[in-house]
Design an enzyme around this catalytic site. Structure first.
Site, mmCIF file in Angstrom:
data_model
loop_
_atom_site.group_PDB
_atom_site.id
_atom_site.type_symbol
_atom_site.label_atom_id
_atom_site.label_comp_id
_atom_site.label_asym_id
_atom_site.label_seq_id
_atom_site.Cartn_x
_atom_site.Cartn_y
_atom_site.Cartn_z
ATOM 1 N N ALA A 132 45.725 43.623 27.908
ATOM 2 C CA ALA A 132 46.614 43.701 29.250
ATOM 3 C C ALA A 132 46.286 43.369 30.513
ATOM 4 O O ALA A 132 45.418 44.119 31.306
ATOM 5 C CB ALA A 132 47.198 45.164 29.301
ATOM 6 N N GLU A 370 47.247 32.876 27.643
ATOM 7 C CA GLU A 370 45.933 32.551 27.594
ATOM 8 C C GLU A 370 45.350 31.647 28.932
ATOM 9 O O GLU A 370 44.311 30.852 28.696
ATOM 10 C CB GLU A 370 44.798 32.860 26.456
ATOM 11 C CG GLU A 370 44.918 33.838 25.732
ATOM 12 C CD GLU A 370 44.095 33.844 24.391
ATOM 13 O OE1 GLU A 370 43.051 33.544 24.650
ATOM 14 O OE2 GLU A 370 44.426 34.364 23.438
HETATM 15 N N1 CAA Z 1 32.859 33.892 32.841
HETATM 16 C C1 CAA Z 1 32.356 34.540 33.786
HETATM 17 N N2 CAA Z 1 32.563 34.479 35.008
HETATM 18 C C2 CAA Z 1 33.525 33.681 35.593
HETATM 19 C C3 CAA Z 1 34.274 32.959 34.396
HETATM 20 C C4 CAA Z 1 33.970 32.956 33.505
HETATM 21 N N3 CAA Z 1 34.608 32.281 32.458
HETATM 22 N N4 CAA Z 1 35.428 32.349 35.367
HETATM 23 C C5 CAA Z 1 35.040 32.737 36.558
HETATM 24 N N5 CAA Z 1 34.216 33.893 36.700
HETATM 25 C C6 CAA Z 1 33.672 34.242 37.927
HETATM 26 C C7 CAA Z 1 33.512 33.259 38.752
HETATM 27 O O1 CAA Z 1 32.073 32.758 38.718
HETATM 28 C C8 CAA Z 1 33.498 34.062 40.103
HETATM 29 O O2 CAA Z 1 32.276 34.629 40.431
HETATM 30 P P1 CAA Z 1 31.493 34.674 41.763
HETATM 31 O O3 CAA Z 1 32.743 35.099 42.856
HETATM 32 O O4 CAA Z 1 30.608 35.810 41.754
HETATM 33 O O5 CAA Z 1 30.954 33.367 42.097
HETATM 34 C C9 CAA Z 1 34.637 34.970 39.916
HETATM 35 O O6 CAA Z 1 34.711 35.188 38.446
HETATM 36 C C10 CAA Z 1 35.874 34.317 40.405
HETATM 37 O O7 CAA Z 1 36.196 33.070 39.749
HETATM 38 P P2 CAA Z 1 37.063 31.871 40.357
HETATM 39 O O8 CAA Z 1 36.892 31.978 41.859
HETATM 40 O O9 CAA Z 1 37.373 30.819 39.615
HETATM 41 O O10 CAA Z 1 38.686 33.023 40.548
HETATM 42 P P3 CAA Z 1 39.901 32.376 40.667
HETATM 43 O O11 CAA Z 1 40.776 33.508 41.357
HETATM 44 O O12 CAA Z 1 39.947 31.164 41.725
HETATM 45 O O13 CAA Z 1 40.529 32.427 39.129
HETATM 46 C C11 CAA Z 1 41.848 31.107 37.450
HETATM 47 C C12 CAA Z 1 41.305 31.056 38.825
HETATM 48 C C13 CAA Z 1 40.777 30.534 36.637
HETATM 49 C C14 CAA Z 1 43.105 30.422 37.649
HETATM 50 C C15 CAA Z 1 42.004 32.640 36.750
HETATM 51 O O14 CAA Z 1 42.832 33.400 37.509
HETATM 52 C C16 CAA Z 1 42.794 32.336 35.476
HETATM 53 O O15 CAA Z 1 42.072 32.181 34.413
HETATM 54 N N6 CAA Z 1 44.092 32.749 35.261
HETATM 55 C C17 CAA Z 1 44.876 32.661 34.082
HETATM 56 C C18 CAA Z 1 45.015 34.080 33.519
HETATM 57 C C19 CAA Z 1 44.954 33.910 32.153
HETATM 58 O O16 CAA Z 1 44.457 33.205 31.408
HETATM 59 N N7 CAA Z 1 45.887 35.053 31.503
HETATM 60 C C20 CAA Z 1 45.743 35.346 30.338
HETATM 61 C C21 CAA Z 1 46.477 36.667 29.992
HETATM 62 S S1 CAA Z 1 46.076 37.285 28.245
HETATM 63 C C22 CAA Z 1 47.149 36.380 27.293
HETATM 64 O O17 CAA Z 1 47.851 35.627 27.779
HETATM 65 C C23 CAA Z 1 47.029 36.894 26.037
HETATM 66 C C24 CAA Z 1 48.244 37.040 25.283
HETATM 67 O O18 CAA Z 1 48.987 37.804 25.712
HETATM 68 C C25 CAA Z 1 48.354 36.385 23.910
#
Ligand code: CAA
Length: 388
Positions: A132, A370
């Site tokens: 969630a 995702e």
């Molecule tokens: N592994 C480890 N750390 C990570 C990471 C990863 N893959 N990705 C980012 N981080 C860390 C970064 O290094 C950063 O750390 P620092 O601040 O210490 O440097 C921190 O996390 C923040 O990262 P970002 O600056 O990239 O964060 P952002 O706010 O710009 O994120 C985004 C951007 C990639 C768009 C993110 O919000 C995202 O992935 N959005 C999509 C959400 C998503 O996938 N939702 C899925 C819901 S679940 C689902 O859908 C399942 C279902 O129901 C079937």
């Protein structure tokens, strides 16, 4: 039977080849009744969890210490299983995927106590899992979540709302991401396991979608959980969510690949057997162009998916870019492949009950959940900029 020549690729070990073929045999007979949408989707999911558990396929969702097969989550196995299940039953794939995603954060970051409490039951199908993260005002921008978890002595008290939560309504527990405020933005989010029967957790709405599966809106109203239900370190929740998604995004690509392979199989049968202009359809060059592009899309998807999975299994700490590429390409490609299969079937392709019509509905959500395709592009770009 679909083309299995990809199993000879160097990404795989013999155990993967054996797994794919064993599951293929099992799915061909055991999933026949789940090849189309069931009348009661909740009941079908409950039955499928137990069926997958009994056959041992959920052993791949948890690690060896908790009854699983591998000492760590083996991404190639997860991808092969999703690809194969998706070819036979979108719902079986969904059920498998959610047991993995809903327990993934516990497997990766949970305390020994939490792992012992949940993982054996996830594997045996006794507990249905959910993840969630999404909220009404926080989908792609996951850091914008507003659900809060405030510490009160030995408890956390959750308030807020999550939506589009898969398995919502049938899950036994939810892996929940909430603001705890250690620091601004992504550094002030933590992760928790909340049992479905906790007072203050309510399913506020069930949501119907084009490819039916359990989905709900969930409300937390003064929902109190013991601090021992926190996963990992407070403030690390966003990173934990992203790291969990790194593994499971590759598997979304694999599910899309399974749907695409099914569509190509349907298209091949159709074009070889249907006569048109005095010859089998497969002799028409416009049809051959479609089949050529479909086949290319499938192999390119497969290469990206198993590259990502192999990279993780070989010890990479992060596969953020590889997983985003695999998910983006494979889901978009599968949409193209399935759309062409519908076109090849002509009018029959949009008739309810035809396999390609069902695949057309099944694939759409994978380009969104995702992390939508647009999010994957941002991730690939930001990783590429960092590397160069
Ligand atoms: N592994 C480890 N750390 C990570 C990471 C990863 N893959 N990705 C980012 N981080 C860390 C970064 O290094 C950063 O750390 P620092 O601040 O210490 O440097 C921190 O996390 C923040 O990262 P970002 O600056 O990239 O964060 P952002 O706010 O710009 O994120 C985004 C951007 C990639 C768009 C993110 O919000 C995202 O992935 N959005 C999509 C959400 C998503 O996938 N939702 C899925 C819901 S679940 C689902 O859908 C399942 C279902 O129901 C079937």
């Amino acid at each position: 039977m679909s083309d299995h020549s990809f199993l000879t690729w160097p990404f795989f070990e013999d155990k993967h080849r054996a797994l794919a073929l064993e599951l293929e045999d099992w799915a061909g007979t055991e999933l026949a009744e789940y090849s189309s949408a069931p009348a009661n989707v909740d009941l079908a999911c409950r039955k499928l969890v137990l069926k997958l558990a009994k056959a041992g396929w959920l052993d791949y969702c948890v690690t060896k210490k908790y009854g699983g097969i591998n000492s760590s989550l083996d991404v190639r196995s997860l991808c092969l299983i999703r690809e194969t299940l998706a070819r036979y039953s979108g719902l079986a794939d969904f059920v498998f995927a959610m047991q993995g995603l809903g327990s993934g954060t516990i497997s990766l970051f949970g305390s020994a106590e939490l792992k012992q409490k949940y993982l054996p039951d996830v594997r045996s199908g006794k507990k249905i899992a959910a993840f969630a993260l999404t909220e009404p005002e926080a989908g792609s921008d996951a850091a914008a979540i507003t659900t809060t978890a405030e510490q009160d002595d030995a408890s956390f008290v959750l308030n807020g709302e999550k939506t589009l939560i898969s398995n919502g309504g049938i899950a036994d527990y939810y892996t929940v991401f909430a603001k705890t405020g250690e620091a601004p933005g992504t550094h002030g989010i933590s992760a928790f396991v909340v049992d479905a029967d906790t007072a203050g957790l309510e399913i506020s709405e069930r949501i119907e979608v084009i490819a039916p599966h359990p989905l709900a809106r969930i409300r937390f109203n003064q929902c109190r959980i013991p601090i021992t239900q926190q996963i990992g370190v407070g403030g690390d929740g966003f990173k934990m969510a992203m790291a969990t998604l790194d593994i499971f995004r590759s598997t979304v690509g694999a599910a899309a690949l399974g749907f695409a392979r099914h569509a190509l199989d349907e298209a091949l049968n159709r074009t070889k057997s249907r006569q048109m202009f005095g010859a089998p359809m497969s002799r028409l060059q416009l049809i051959q162009a479609k089949l050529g592009e479909m086949s290319l899309d499938i192999d390119a998807s497969s290469l990206l998916i198993y590259r990502a999975a192999w990279t993780k299994d070989n010890g990479a700490e992060r596969i953020t870019k590889e997983a985003a590429m695999a998910k983006l390409f494979a889901t978009e490609a599968a949409q193209r492949v399935i759309d062409e299969a519908v076109q090849i079937f002509g009018g029959s392709g949009v008739v309810s009950g035809f396999a390609v019509e069902q695949l057309y509905r099944e694939i759409r959500a994978l380009r969104i959940y995702e992390g939508a395709s647009e999010v994957q592009k941002l991730i690939i770009a930001s990783q590429t900029l960092k590397e160069n």
